[in-house]
Design a protein around this motif. Structure first.
Motif, PDB file in Angstrom:
ATOM      1  N   ARG A  58       0.867  -1.188   0.000  1.00  0.00           N
ATOM      2  CA  ARG A  58       0.000   0.000   0.000  1.00  0.00           C
ATOM      3  C   ARG A  58       0.896   1.228   0.000  1.00  0.00           C
ATOM      4  O   ARG A  58       1.733   1.405   0.870  1.00  0.00           O
ATOM      5  CB  ARG A  58      -0.908   0.015   1.221  1.00  0.00           C
ATOM      6  CG  ARG A  58      -1.932  -1.117   1.222  1.00  0.00           C
ATOM      7  CD  ARG A  58      -2.886  -0.970   2.406  1.00  0.00           C
ATOM      8  NE  ARG A  58      -3.790  -2.082   2.505  1.00  0.00           N
ATOM      9  CZ  ARG A  58      -5.023  -2.096   2.005  1.00  0.00           C
ATOM     10  NH1 ARG A  58      -5.485  -1.036   1.355  1.00  0.00           N
ATOM     11  NH2 ARG A  58      -5.799  -3.150   2.155  1.00  0.00           N
ATOM     12  N   GLY A  59       0.708   2.091  -1.007  1.00  0.00           N
ATOM     13  CA  GLY A  59       1.489   3.317  -1.062  1.00  0.00           C
ATOM     14  C   GLY A  59       2.278   3.414  -2.341  1.00  0.00           C
ATOM     15  O   GLY A  59       2.106   2.597  -3.227  1.00  0.00           O
ATOM     16  N   LEU A  60       3.024   4.381  -2.404  1.00  0.00           N
ATOM     17  CA  LEU A  60       3.484   5.379  -1.447  1.00  0.00           C
ATOM     18  C   LEU A  60       2.590   6.620  -1.562  1.00  0.00           C
ATOM     19  O   LEU A  60       2.663   7.353  -2.545  1.00  0.00           O
ATOM     20  CB  LEU A  60       4.937   5.777  -1.743  1.00  0.00           C
ATOM     21  CG  LEU A  60       5.956   4.642  -1.628  1.00  0.00           C
ATOM     22  CD1 LEU A  60       7.174   4.915  -2.453  1.00  0.00           C
ATOM     23  CD2 LEU A  60       6.341   4.473  -0.180  1.00  0.00           C
ATOM     24  N   HIS A  61       1.751   6.852  -0.582  1.00  0.00           N
ATOM     25  CA  HIS A  61       0.711   7.873  -0.648  1.00  0.00           C
ATOM     26  C   HIS A  61       1.141   9.175   0.024  1.00  0.00           C
ATOM     27  O   HIS A  61       1.896   9.169   0.985  1.00  0.00           O
ATOM     28  CB  HIS A  61      -0.561   7.384   0.038  1.00  0.00           C
ATOM     29  CG  HIS A  61      -1.100   6.127  -0.547  1.00  0.00           C
ATOM     30  ND1 HIS A  61      -1.771   5.194   0.201  1.00  0.00           N
ATOM     31  CD2 HIS A  61      -1.059   5.623  -1.817  1.00  0.00           C
ATOM     32  CE1 HIS A  61      -2.135   4.180  -0.573  1.00  0.00           C
ATOM     33  NE2 HIS A  61      -1.715   4.420  -1.796  1.00  0.00           N
ATOM     34  N   PHE A  62       0.568  10.272  -0.489  1.00  0.00           N
ATOM     35  CA  PHE A  62       0.694  11.579   0.145  1.00  0.00           C
ATOM     36  C   PHE A  62      -0.439  12.455  -0.381  1.00  0.00           C
ATOM     37  O   PHE A  62      -1.062  12.134  -1.387  1.00  0.00           O
ATOM     38  CB  PHE A  62       2.057  12.230  -0.139  1.00  0.00           C
ATOM     39  CG  PHE A  62       2.336  12.469  -1.594  1.00  0.00           C
ATOM     40  CD1 PHE A  62       2.115  13.714  -2.168  1.00  0.00           C
ATOM     41  CD2 PHE A  62       2.829  11.456  -2.407  1.00  0.00           C
ATOM     42  CE1 PHE A  62       2.369  13.948  -3.518  1.00  0.00           C
ATOM     43  CE2 PHE A  62       3.096  11.675  -3.753  1.00  0.00           C
ATOM     44  CZ  PHE A  62       2.862  12.916  -4.314  1.00  0.00           C
ATOM     45  N   GLY A 114       4.604  16.032   4.477  1.00  0.00           N
ATOM     46  CA  GLY A 114       5.645  16.267   3.479  1.00  0.00           C
ATOM     47  C   GLY A 114       6.380  15.016   3.055  1.00  0.00           C
ATOM     48  O   GLY A 114       7.390  15.097   2.360  1.00  0.00           O
ATOM     49  N   PHE A 115       5.868  13.869   3.464  1.00  0.00           N
ATOM     50  CA  PHE A 115       6.481  12.587   3.113  1.00  0.00           C
ATOM     51  C   PHE A 115       5.472  11.707   2.393  1.00  0.00           C
ATOM     52  O   PHE A 115       4.282  11.746   2.682  1.00  0.00           O
ATOM     53  CB  PHE A 115       6.941  11.840   4.373  1.00  0.00           C
ATOM     54  CG  PHE A 115       8.195  12.391   4.978  1.00  0.00           C
ATOM     55  CD1 PHE A 115       9.401  11.746   4.814  1.00  0.00           C
ATOM     56  CD2 PHE A 115       8.159  13.563   5.714  1.00  0.00           C
ATOM     57  CE1 PHE A 115      10.568  12.259   5.372  1.00  0.00           C
ATOM     58  CE2 PHE A 115       9.314  14.091   6.270  1.00  0.00           C
ATOM     59  CZ  PHE A 115      10.517  13.440   6.101  1.00  0.00           C
ATOM     60  N   GLN A 142      -2.085  11.593  -3.883  1.00  0.00           N
ATOM     61  CA  GLN A 142      -1.251  11.160  -4.997  1.00  0.00           C
ATOM     62  C   GLN A 142      -0.391   9.988  -4.534  1.00  0.00           C
ATOM     63  O   GLN A 142      -0.279   9.719  -3.337  1.00  0.00           O
ATOM     64  CB  GLN A 142      -0.388  12.310  -5.498  1.00  0.00           C
ATOM     65  CG  GLN A 142      -1.247  13.432  -6.058  1.00  0.00           C
ATOM     66  CD  GLN A 142      -0.460  14.376  -6.918  1.00  0.00           C
ATOM     67  OE1 GLN A 142       0.484  14.000  -7.592  1.00  0.00           O
ATOM     68  NE2 GLN A 142      -0.869  15.633  -6.905  1.00  0.00           N
ATOM     69  N   THR A 143       0.213   9.332  -5.515  1.00  0.00           N
ATOM     70  CA  THR A 143       1.024   8.154  -5.223  1.00  0.00           C
ATOM     71  C   THR A 143       2.357   8.254  -5.949  1.00  0.00           C
ATOM     72  O   THR A 143       2.395   8.491  -7.151  1.00  0.00           O
ATOM     73  CB  THR A 143       0.291   6.875  -5.683  1.00  0.00           C
ATOM     74  OG1 THR A 143      -0.977   6.805  -5.016  1.00  0.00           O
ATOM     75  CG2 THR A 143       1.084   5.627  -5.358  1.00  0.00           C
ATOM     76  N   LEU A 144       3.431   8.082  -5.205  1.00  0.00           N
ATOM     77  CA  LEU A 144       4.760   7.937  -5.781  1.00  0.00           C
ATOM     78  C   LEU A 144       4.934   6.462  -6.113  1.00  0.00           C
ATOM     79  O   LEU A 144       4.591   5.596  -5.300  1.00  0.00           O
ATOM     80  CB  LEU A 144       5.820   8.380  -4.763  1.00  0.00           C
ATOM     81  CG  LEU A 144       7.282   8.047  -5.074  1.00  0.00           C
ATOM     82  CD1 LEU A 144       7.754   8.760  -6.340  1.00  0.00           C
ATOM     83  CD2 LEU A 144       8.155   8.425  -3.886  1.00  0.00           C
ATOM     84  N   GLU A 171      -0.275   2.806 -10.698  1.00  0.00           N
ATOM     85  CA  GLU A 171      -0.104   3.935 -11.616  1.00  0.00           C
ATOM     86  C   GLU A 171       0.600   5.110 -10.942  1.00  0.00           C
ATOM     87  O   GLU A 171       0.381   6.266 -11.297  1.00  0.00           O
ATOM     88  CB  GLU A 171      -1.467   4.375 -12.156  1.00  0.00           C
ATOM     89  CG  GLU A 171      -2.158   3.292 -12.953  1.00  0.00           C
ATOM     90  CD  GLU A 171      -3.586   3.643 -13.328  1.00  0.00           C
ATOM     91  OE1 GLU A 171      -4.076   4.730 -12.942  1.00  0.00           O
ATOM     92  OE2 GLU A 171      -4.223   2.820 -14.006  1.00  0.00           O
ATOM     93  N   GLY A 172       1.466   4.822  -9.975  1.00  0.00           N
ATOM     94  CA  GLY A 172       2.158   5.873  -9.233  1.00  0.00           C
ATOM     95  C   GLY A 172       3.052   6.721 -10.112  1.00  0.00           C
ATOM     96  O   GLY A 172       3.523   6.283 -11.173  1.00  0.00           O
ATOM     97  N   LEU A 173       3.293   7.943  -9.667  1.00  0.00           N
ATOM     98  CA  LEU A 173       4.137   8.893 -10.382  1.00  0.00           C
ATOM     99  C   LEU A 173       5.604   8.531 -10.241  1.00  0.00           C
ATOM    100  O   LEU A 173       6.034   8.028  -9.199  1.00  0.00           O
ATOM    101  CB  LEU A 173       3.932  10.303  -9.804  1.00  0.00           C
ATOM    102  CG  LEU A 173       2.521  10.868  -9.859  1.00  0.00           C
ATOM    103  CD1 LEU A 173       2.428  12.135  -9.009  1.00  0.00           C
ATOM    104  CD2 LEU A 173       2.137  11.149 -11.306  1.00  0.00           C
TER     105      LEU A 173
END
Length: 182
Positions: A58-62, A114-115, A142-144, A171-173
């Protein structure tokens, strides 16, 4: 309670003190005064609980708005928990820190706003709970990409396996397209 610095600026591993006997244990996981005395002035507004099976990532979310700080822990099972610094002013921008959190080791991780944050389940299943400093705001989430080569996270995924991801997480950035925090 111990507050242990990590290689990422402002991210802390937190080790509560557990008092146990033949009946089980008791531990305090949040006390506003204890955290204030350690230099953390936090106001949590939302608690979350997720359960995930082995191999789930799960992640990487921000969130770019309503940016959340998270105090995370595992109440059953084990995860590899990761934070990635997205703060443009930080000396640890683009760096990551990962740690095993489990019901057994009773550790917590403080991930400030910020993480990007995520975890990979290494046990049969894991219950993951976290306190947030702001509300969930899906419009700004959003997702890295979990496997971005620039960030280079060393996930404990067995060779020749791919973690199970949600559609959003798959589909993370990439790092170059990921927004930074000022």
């Amino acid at each position: 309670m111990k507050f242990i610095e990590t290689p990422l600026q402002d991210v802390y591993l937190v080790e509560p003190t557990a008092f146990g006997d033949q009946r089980g244990f008791f531990m305090e996981t949040w006390n506003i005064e204890t955290f204030r005395e350690a230099g953390f002035d936090l106001n949590f507004v939302q608690d979350n609980h997720s359960r995930s099976a082995h191999g789930i990532l799960r992640g990487l979310h921000f969130q770019t708005e309503h940016t959340q700080g998270k105090l995370v822990r595992v109440t059953s099972g084990e995860v590899f928990d990761v934070a990635v610094d997205l703060r443009s002013h930080s000396p640890t921008l683009g760096q990551w820190f990962g740690v095993s959190l489990s019901a057994e080791n009773q550790r917590m991780l403080w991930v400030p706003p910020g993480f990007a944050h995520g975890f990979y389940v290494t046990s049969d299943y894991a219950d993951f709970v976290y306190k947030c400093t702001d509300i969930y705001h899906p419009a700004s989430e959003q997702t890295l990409a979990w496997d971005d080569p620039t960030v280079g996270i060393q996930w404990p995924v067995p060779a020749k396996e791919t973690p199970q991801l949600s559609a959003k997480d798959s589909e993370g950035l990439n790092w170059a397209d990921t927004p930074r925090f000022i």
